[in-house]
Design a protein around this motif. Structure first.
Motif, short mmCIF file in Angstrom:
data_model
loop_
_atom_site.label_atom_id
_atom_site.label_comp_id
_atom_site.label_asym_id
_atom_site.label_seq_id
_atom_site.Cartn_x
_atom_site.Cartn_y
_atom_site.Cartn_z
N PRO A 1 -15.32 -5.10 -7.41
CA PRO A 1 -14.63 -4.43 -6.30
C PRO A 1 -13.68 -5.36 -5.56
N ALA A 2 -14.05 -6.65 -5.44
CA ALA A 2 -13.18 -7.58 -4.72
C ALA A 2 -11.84 -7.75 -5.42
N ASP A 3 -11.83 -7.59 -6.75
CA ASP A 3 -10.60 -7.78 -7.52
C ASP A 3 -9.62 -6.64 -7.34
N THR A 4 -10.01 -5.54 -6.71
CA THR A 4 -9.11 -4.41 -6.53
C THR A 4 -8.36 -4.49 -5.21
N LYS A 5 -8.66 -5.48 -4.39
CA LYS A 5 -7.98 -5.61 -3.10
C LYS A 5 -6.63 -6.29 -3.29
N PHE A 6 -5.64 -5.78 -2.59
CA PHE A 6 -4.30 -6.34 -2.70
C PHE A 6 -4.29 -7.77 -2.19
N HIS A 7 -3.60 -8.65 -2.91
CA HIS A 7 -3.54 -10.07 -2.56
C HIS A 7 -2.38 -10.30 -1.59
N TRP A 8 -2.66 -10.09 -0.32
CA TRP A 8 -1.59 -10.18 0.68
C TRP A 8 -1.03 -11.59 0.81
N GLY A 9 -1.90 -12.59 0.80
CA GLY A 9 -1.43 -13.96 0.98
C GLY A 9 -0.40 -14.38 -0.06
N PRO A 10 -0.74 -14.31 -1.36
CA PRO A 10 0.26 -14.68 -2.37
C PRO A 10 1.50 -13.80 -2.33
N ALA A 11 1.33 -12.49 -2.07
CA ALA A 11 2.49 -11.59 -2.05
C ALA A 11 3.46 -11.98 -0.94
N ILE A 12 2.94 -12.27 0.24
CA ILE A 12 3.80 -12.65 1.36
C ILE A 12 4.48 -13.99 1.08
N ARG A 13 3.73 -14.93 0.51
CA ARG A 13 4.33 -16.24 0.20
C ARG A 13 5.46 -16.09 -0.82
N GLU A 14 5.24 -15.28 -1.85
CA GLU A 14 6.27 -15.08 -2.86
C GLU A 14 7.50 -14.39 -2.27
#
Length: 476
Positions: free
Chosen positions: A47-60
């Motif tokens: 279930p944890a793997d389905t959460k959007f990765h906000w940190g990397p997305a914002i950094r990119e």
């Protein structure tokens, strides 16, 4: 060579896994046998793997923003010069100038450059969204849900690029120096999603087809990179090779040897090493409404002022359903006023407002509607002294001349503007093409604005006609 029937490679080729263990990594020399066979999405993730990765997305996305700002600062003397002065005051002044449709750029910038920008933002969202990271063209509902998420992400980040705190308005004060239209706020995310569709289709039908016929590394690397430029640049932002794929094995190292063997086997047996496998069917059934709970629309428009003159532009609208027959709507649109009396004169209109829409047949293929909107209308007339503009630019000479600062539009143009409340009443009809999409065949509207003339422009009473695409959310 023909792979021995008892080898793991033989079983992987004929029985591709339903889940891919990990992304391909061309920098690794380890074989990625789990990538033989292509699947639409991962399964069995925690279930944890389905959460959007906000940190990397914002950094990119911040890295992408920084690259674009660095390019502007490195190539545009005017952007560098605009760093002088009171930052917040110049930023707010630039925001206040936003109006109309055109931003004075030629075709390549708004319709090609910004399409690629929206494309990159969309793939940045997807590669940080574990739930939809491995969707492919043809995956049905899951694929289109992924595109919606990419569309929303792209719209937010391009709005930041246009008018946000690290934007063209804040670093460069673009709207103080050039035409301040908001064309790219509309076309960057929408055309970017169309580009994503094209890249996904090319990856499935063209690139995968190529990989089934050759193991030539330079050819595969070039095809993956240049036929998927948005995906490739998003990979670079994540510090991966541009030819990286979530759904297929890599190209370098041991993966190259495996590819050679698979291509040789394909020529002997006819079994393709890379195939698209549709999502597995489930017994779950979902009942979705035929009347869309949420609708988003993008449209071109033509407006005729009943006192004389016309306006061409476009805009976007959103609608949320209150009940089976009623929607709450909001709209922002702008247009360029045509047939000005002199070439150095221009005019534009900005409309912003909201209201109610009655849709008695919202669940049918043919859906008429009536609507009433109330908001504001801003009309601007501008007269440019083109000789003075050239003189000032020559005197500035990209910062090397006698003029101390990059001239603003207000230095060589005279602007007259009027802003007033506006009421619009109209109607039209939609034709539902598929559950996710409809075409607003006709939207005819009469508007009255409580405002005076803007020099020779008489915008008080107008008739507007538009047509456009409607994205229907919640019906699939």
């Amino acid at each position: 060579m023909l792979v021995d029937s008892g080898s793991p490679l033989f079983h992987l080729a004929l029985n591709p896994p339903l889940a891919l263990d990990r992304p391909s990594d061309d920098s690794s020399q380890q074989p990625s046998n789990a990538f033989i066979g292509v699947t639409p999405k991962p399964s069995g993730e925690s279930p944890a793997d389905t959460k959007f990765h906000w940190g990397p997305a914002i950094r990119e996305s911040l890295l992408f923003t920084g690259i674009m700002q660095a390019f502007n600062l490195g190539t545009e003397a005017g952007t560098r010069d605009a760093l002088n002065g009171h930052w917040f005051e110049n930023y707010t002044d630039s925001l206040s100038e936003l109006r109309g449709w055109s931003d004075s750029d030629k075709f390549m910038a708004p319709y090609v450059g910004h399409t690629i920008q929206g494309d990159i933002h969309g793939f940045t969202e997807r590669q940080n969204d574990p739930k939809y990271r491995k969707v492919q063209f043809g995956d049905g509902r899951e694929y289109y849900i992924s595109l919606l998420r990419s569309l929303a992400y792209s719209a937010v980040w391009h709005t930041q690029w246009k008018i946000g705190p690290v934007s063209e308005a804040s670093i460069g004060n673009v709207m103080l120096h050039a035409s301040p239209g908001f064309i790219t706020l509309t076309d960057t995310p929408t055309l970017g999603i169309i580009a994503m569709l094209g890249e996904d289709a090319a990856d499935r039908y063209l690139i995968m087809g190529l990989e089934n016929r050759t193991a030539n590394r330079p050819l595969i690397l070039l095809a993956r990179s240049f036929l998927n430029p948005g995906r490739g640049f998003a990979n670079i932002l994540a510090f991966r090779m541009p030819w990286h794929r979530e759904t297929r094995m890599g190209v370098m190292g041991e993966n190259y040897r495996i590819r050679q063997e698979l291509i040789a086997d394909y020529k002997l047996t006819g079994e393709k090493p890379f195939q698209y496998w549709p999502p597995p069917k489930t017994n779950e059934t979902h009942t979705y409404p035929k009347a869309a709970p949420i609708e988003l629309s993008a449209f071109p428009e033509y407006e005729s002022f009943l006192g004389g003159g016309s306006c061409i532009g476009g805009g976007g609208s959103g609608a949320a359903r209150v009940n089976s027959q009623l929607q709450v709507i909001t709209e922002v649109s702008g247009c360029l006023i045509m047939h000005m009396p002199a070439s150095n004169q221009s005019g534009d209109e900005l409309y912003y407002g909201g209201g109610l829409r009655w849709t008695p047949r919202a669940s049918h293929f043919f859906s008429p509607f009536l609507q009433v909107k109330f908001g504001g209308k801003k009309v601007t007339h501008e007269t440019d002294d083109l000789a003075l503009r050239k003189k000032l630019l020559d005197e500035w000479n990209d910062g090397d001349g006698t003029l101390p600062h990059y001239p603003k539009r207000s230095d060589w143009s005279v602007e007259v503007a009027n802003n007033g409340p506006a009421l619009g009443v109209g109607g039209g009809f939609d034709v539902v093409l598929a559950r996710p999409f409809a075409w607003r065949v006709l939207d005819l509207e009469y508007t009255h604005a409580w405002m005076g003339d803007v020099l020779m422009i008489q915008p008080q009473n107008a008739l507007r006609v538009s047509t456009g695409a409607v994205l229907r959310i919640g019906t699939w």
